[in-house]
Design a protein around this motif. Structure first.
Motif, short mmCIF file in Angstrom:
data_model
loop_
_atom_site.label_atom_id
_atom_site.label_comp_id
_atom_site.label_asym_id
_atom_site.label_seq_id
_atom_site.Cartn_x
_atom_site.Cartn_y
_atom_site.Cartn_z
N VAL A 785 0.33 -1.25 -3.59
CA VAL A 785 0.50 -2.09 -2.40
C VAL A 785 -0.81 -2.18 -1.62
CG1 VAL A 785 1.63 -2.26 -0.16
CG2 VAL A 785 2.97 -1.72 -2.18
N MET A 786 -1.45 -1.04 -1.39
CA MET A 786 -2.71 -1.04 -0.64
C MET A 786 -3.80 -1.83 -1.36
SD MET A 786 -2.99 2.83 0.90
CE MET A 786 -4.50 2.41 1.75
N GLY A 787 -3.87 -1.66 -2.68
CA GLY A 787 -4.90 -2.38 -3.43
C GLY A 787 -4.69 -3.87 -3.42
N PHE A 788 -3.46 -4.31 -3.60
CA PHE A 788 -3.19 -5.75 -3.64
C PHE A 788 -3.15 -6.36 -2.25
CE2 PHE A 788 -2.29 -4.71 -7.95
CZ PHE A 788 -2.46 -5.89 -8.67
N MET A 789 -3.12 -5.55 -1.21
CA MET A 789 -3.32 -6.08 0.14
C MET A 789 -4.69 -6.75 0.25
SD MET A 789 -1.76 -3.05 2.56
CE MET A 789 -2.83 -3.55 3.91
N TYR A 790 -5.68 -6.17 -0.39
CA TYR A 790 -7.02 -6.76 -0.37
C TYR A 790 -7.02 -8.12 -1.05
CZ TYR A 790 -11.69 -7.74 -2.17
OH TYR A 790 -12.86 -8.37 -2.51
#
Length: 928
Positions: A785-790
């Motif tokens: 989730v955190m990575g694909f937020m970018y």
């Protein structure tokens, strides 16, 4: 033919051989057990069995009680909700930055509260930007003059005008503006210069006509060449550039044209009245009179009548930000009601079957009603304990909706999993057995979420703390109302089905010959999950899913490395609002300067020693050219007016004279005197109760620059060792302090939540291996989730931090249900460990997989309408929830089953099957 002597010998040999085989078999079993202990994590064995049995008995008793007393249960839930609504009498909504984001123990909070209490801000800022191909043309300057004339005509229904509301500043007057008698008297006998007070209206018109008021005749005779001449010959070149944007120069460096010019207006509000009668819709104290005036001012400046073609005007007034945000939030609440309507249809389709008896219209409505009751109970209880409601809390209904429907599906799915023989039993027994499993499954996720959010409430950021507490109480309420209100409604609905009453018209009973349609008995999701379960147990698919999971994890890690911590006020403003246009114009044409800051000095005696320290501080700040571009020079200039031998009386006289001089007049507003008095020329000035020094920061790129700059200013102030209360303040310092602690708070909150997840899941599952696998899925989901937020354009800010904590709570649901279901499956009497794990995994997906999928999809469906919102918080909420659902379901019903097939924990009865398997093996060997 055998002899009699051979029989005892052969019988003895057989007994010896049997004994040897039994020993060898025992050795093989021990070796196998040792290998399994090395290859898999230990189970808590008897503790698991005992704990699950006790919990099952507890929920079985609860289910039987509710089934016997459904009406009493429903009535009690409704009265409990009504009673909790008394808490709304203590409802508190906060929107100011200080209350929301600054920690209670922060020096900044203490200083700002002291400032607001003793010298509350009474200044209101407004601005307009005029934009065209060349605003230095006659049409552009005429537009500025048109806005000036409209400003003079603004009046409220109470006939309050700009002259009464504006902040005034004193300026020296020319000789022609005073009488010759007064001027001559001052020249001969000495005296103070003459000054007049004017409203603070700053624009390019002040440059074009610095010594007289702009009139219609002056504007009539003005042409483009004259405009350029006045600007290029002015000795205030720096002041000119502050009010021009998109400037082009010729070869000599003279200004040729500009794309934009701005008008700055400053007004005042009666702060005493504002504090006594605050407006709840604003984040700063302001009177109703000021609010009315600003509304009229906004309408006057936005009026496009007589604006030349090709010229655009964008406007902001002090109340604009609060107005636009509040209107946007209220306007987006229709998405909430639409979401409830969609969820009703979805629950109606998924809970029941498409026939006249087994479709559950009223149960679907009751389920949504239970969520509403739980949400109201949460709001009332939290309000009763004084928890504040903020803009972050606007997403709570969607969170409660997603979690509540997830629990509903688990409960209904557990009932459907009852065998045909069990469904023929008394309804109390049926619901006892249903809750004996569903209660535990719901408890695993609910307790984990409750404790995770409770630990998240240990953050020092007040808004996040309040949000986490609301979430924790809300999830508890949804959990309780699901086990009571919804279960009671389900009992009544099931009685209706048993009596073959119609799903819509309950009074209509169908005949005994009624049977459901064949196609309504087919569950296509069950068919899909059955194929997925069988497919995922193939070795090739295990490898493929593992590679895919690791690939997503690696891509997410790259995204995290690029994820930045940043937040802009512009994100909160809808693109189609008038305020968005002003922010965009400012970003394009007037974004070359950073924030202004102020150092406040109070509770100290003005003497030569303290003033020397102030001067030293000013010099040190001026030398910090990388973080300070401008700073007030009055402290350095005033040093020429005093010396160490002066007593306080003489120094006060000199201070009054300096503030009436041409150099010191501009710093008159930097001083606050006792009882609001003002100094007079050649007289002893009143006691100074507070003075300040203003400075200018350059434009910073982000937290890596502006946080160290803020801390450096505070460090220099501390090193100056000036008596009294001395502190620095800026409009953005409060946000920068949040930037400073946000990353650390996020890491701390996430770490605490993960530890909580692990410990609670161990306690609820009573299995170490299962808890570790659930934690692994949660961590993989969080990283993805955190990575694909970018990749989706999100950053780390207060909103995303809050949503990431929610992410942990939701992702636990998907993995924990599957892990708990796996522990309930025993695999039968299958001898091969690999086959047994495969069968247990397949059965788990068939029994609990549909409920997990329905719950995840319902969470996504509850927030899908937010994708079309123009409110940043709602859009970010949708993006994060979309990622949580997609990755959570992937790791829960795709990746976790693969891992369970490889290293799945044993069932409580696993040892019994192992012993049975060994005995059968031994028996077959002996028979041979």
């Amino acid at each position: 033919m055998r002899t009699m002597n051979e029989l005892p010998v052969r019988r003895l040999f057989k007994l010896v051989l049997t004994d040897h085989q039994m020993k060898r078999s025992a050795d093989e079993k021990q070796e196998k057990d040792d290998c399994q202990c090395r290859c898999r994590f230990p189970s808590l064995g008897k503790l698991q069995t005992r704990f699950l049995r006790k919990m099952s008995q507890l929920f079985d008793s609860h289910g039987r009680f509710v089934a016997h007393h459904p009406n009493i249960t429903i009535t009690a839930c409704v009265f409990l909700t009504l009673f909790s609504m008394l808490g709304f009498l203590n409802f508190t909504a906060k929107s100011d930055t200080l209350s929301l984001w600054i920690p209670e123990i922060s020096d900044t909070k203490d200083n700002v509260e002291w400032l607001n209490q003793n010298f509350p801000p009474d200044t209101r800022y407004h601005s307009a930007i005029v934009k065209s191909d060349n605003v230095l043309s006659k049409e552009g300057i005429n537009t500025v003059y048109l806005l000036h004339k409209r400003l003079q005509k603004v009046h409220t229904k109470d006939n309050v005008t700009w002259e009464e509301m504006c902040k005034k500043v004193a300026i020296p007057v020319t000789i022609e503006e005073v009488s010759w008698v007064a001027w001559g008297f001052n020249v001969v006998f000495g005296g103070c210069p003459h000054y007049i007070e004017i409203c603070l209206e700053l624009s390019i018109l002040n440059i074009l006509s610095p010594h007289e008021k702009v009139t219609d005749d002056f504007m009539e005779n003005l042409n483009q060449s004259e405009i350029l001449r006045l600007i290029n010959q002015s000795d205030k070149r720096e002041n000119i550039l502050q009010y021009l944007g998109g400037v082009k120069y010729d070869a000599k460096g003279d200004i040729l044209e500009a794309k934009a010019t701005k008008i700055d207006l400053i007004s005042e509000t009666n702060i005493t009245e504002a504090l006594l009668n605050p407006d709840p819709g604003t984040s700063t104290p302001v009177t109703n009179l000021s609010m009315s005036f600003e509304e009229e001012l906004k309408d006057a400046l936005l009026n496009t009548t007589d604006i030349p073609e090709g010229v655009e005007v964008s406007v902001i007034v002090s109340r604009s930000f609060d107005d636009v945000i509040n209107e946007n939030i209220i306007g987006n609440y229709n998405l909430l009601f639409s979401g409830f309507a969609i969820m009703f249809v979805y629950v109606l389709i998924m809970l029941g079957k498409f026939n006249c008896v087994e479709h559950r219209v009223w149960l679907s409505l009751a389920g949504l009603t239970g969520i509403v009751l739980g949400s109201v109970f949460c709001m009332g209880l939290c309000s009763a304990f004084g928890l504040m409601f903020t803009q972050l809390h606007n997403v709570l209904p969607f969170l409660m909706l997603g979690i509540g429907i997830d629990d509903m599906f688990v409960l209904v799915q557990c009932y459907e999993n009852l065998s045909p023989e069990e469904k023929k039993e008394d309804i109390a027994k049926r619901f006892g057995k249903t809750l004996s499993y569903a209660g535990m499954a719901i408890s695993v996720t609910s307790v984990t979420n409750i404790v995770a959010f409770a630990l998240g409430a240990t953050t020092v950021i007040p808004a996040l703390r309040s949000f986490c507490l609301f979430c924790s109480v809300g999830i508890l309420a949804i959990f309780l109302y699901t086990l009571t209100f919804f279960t009671a409604c389900m009992v009544l609905d099931q009685k209706r089905i048993d009596e073959r009453r119609d799903g819509c018209f309950c009074c209509w009973r169908h005949g005994e010959s009624w049977t459901p349609n064949k196609w309504t008995k087919t569950n296509y999701l069950d068919i899909f999950l059955a194929k997925l379960a069988k497919f995922s147990t193939h070795r090739m698919m295990k490898v493929t899913i593992s590679i895919l999971t690791l690939g997503l994890f690696g891509l997410a890690c790259y995204g995290i490395s690029k994820l930045e911590q940043r937040f802009e006020e512009r994100w909160l403003i809808p693109d189609d609002s008038y305020l968005a246009k002003w922010f965009d114009d400012r970003q394009e044409f007037f974004n070359d300067k950073g924030e202004r800051g102020t150092i406040y000095f109070a509770e100290l005696e003005i003497n030569s020693e303290q003033l020397d320290k102030v001067q030293s501080l000013v010099r040190k700040l001026a030398n910090q050219t990388d973080i300070i571009t401008e700073i007030d020079t009055w402290a350095l200039e005033f040093s020429n007016h005093y010396n160490e031998s002066m007593n306080s009386t003489v120094m006060k006289i000199e201070l009054g004279n300096y503030l009436h001089s041409k150099d010191g007049l501009q710093f008159h507003d930097r001083f606050e005197f006792e009882n609001g008095a003002r100094p007079k020329c050649n007289e002893e000035a009143p006691d100074v109760v507070m003075f300040k020094i203003e400075y200018q920061h350059p434009l910073f790129s982000g937290p890596l620059e502006h946080v160290p700059a803020m801390n450096k200013v505070k460090e220099l102030i501390k090193e100056a060792n000036i008596d009294g209360r001395v502190f620095a303040k800026s409009t953005k310092y409060e946000f920068w302090e949040v930037d400073e602690i946000l990353s650390a708070e996020l890491i701390r909150s996430v770490a605490l939540a993960l530890i909580c997840v692990f410990l609670i899941v161990i306690f609820m599952l009573a299995n170490l291996t299962g808890a570790i696998l659930v934690l692994l899925c949660v961590m993989f989901t969080l990283v993805d989730v955190m990575g694909f937020m970018y990749f989706w354009g999100l950053t780390i800010d207060t909103t995303s931090c809050m949503l990431l904590i929610v992410c942990i709570g939701l992702s636990v649901d998907y993995a924990a249900h599957i892990a708990h279901g796996f522990l309930e499956q025993d695999g039968g009497d299958i001898k091969s460990r690999e086959e047994r794990l495969n069968i247990r995994t397949q059965n788990t997906l068939l029994k609990i997989g549909p409920a997990v999928f329905y719950g995840g999809f319902s969470t996504l469906l509850a927030t899908v309408l937010l994708a079309g919102s123009d409110y940043y918080l709602f859009v970010a909420f949708f993006k994060v929830f979309f990622l949580v659902v997609v990755f959570g379901l992937f790791h829960g019903i795709v990746f976790l089953p693969v891992v369970l097939c490889l290293v799945g924990p044993s069932h409580a009865e696993y040892d019994g099957h192992e012993e049975k398997y060994e005995l059968e093996k031994l028996k077959s060997t002996v028979d041979l």
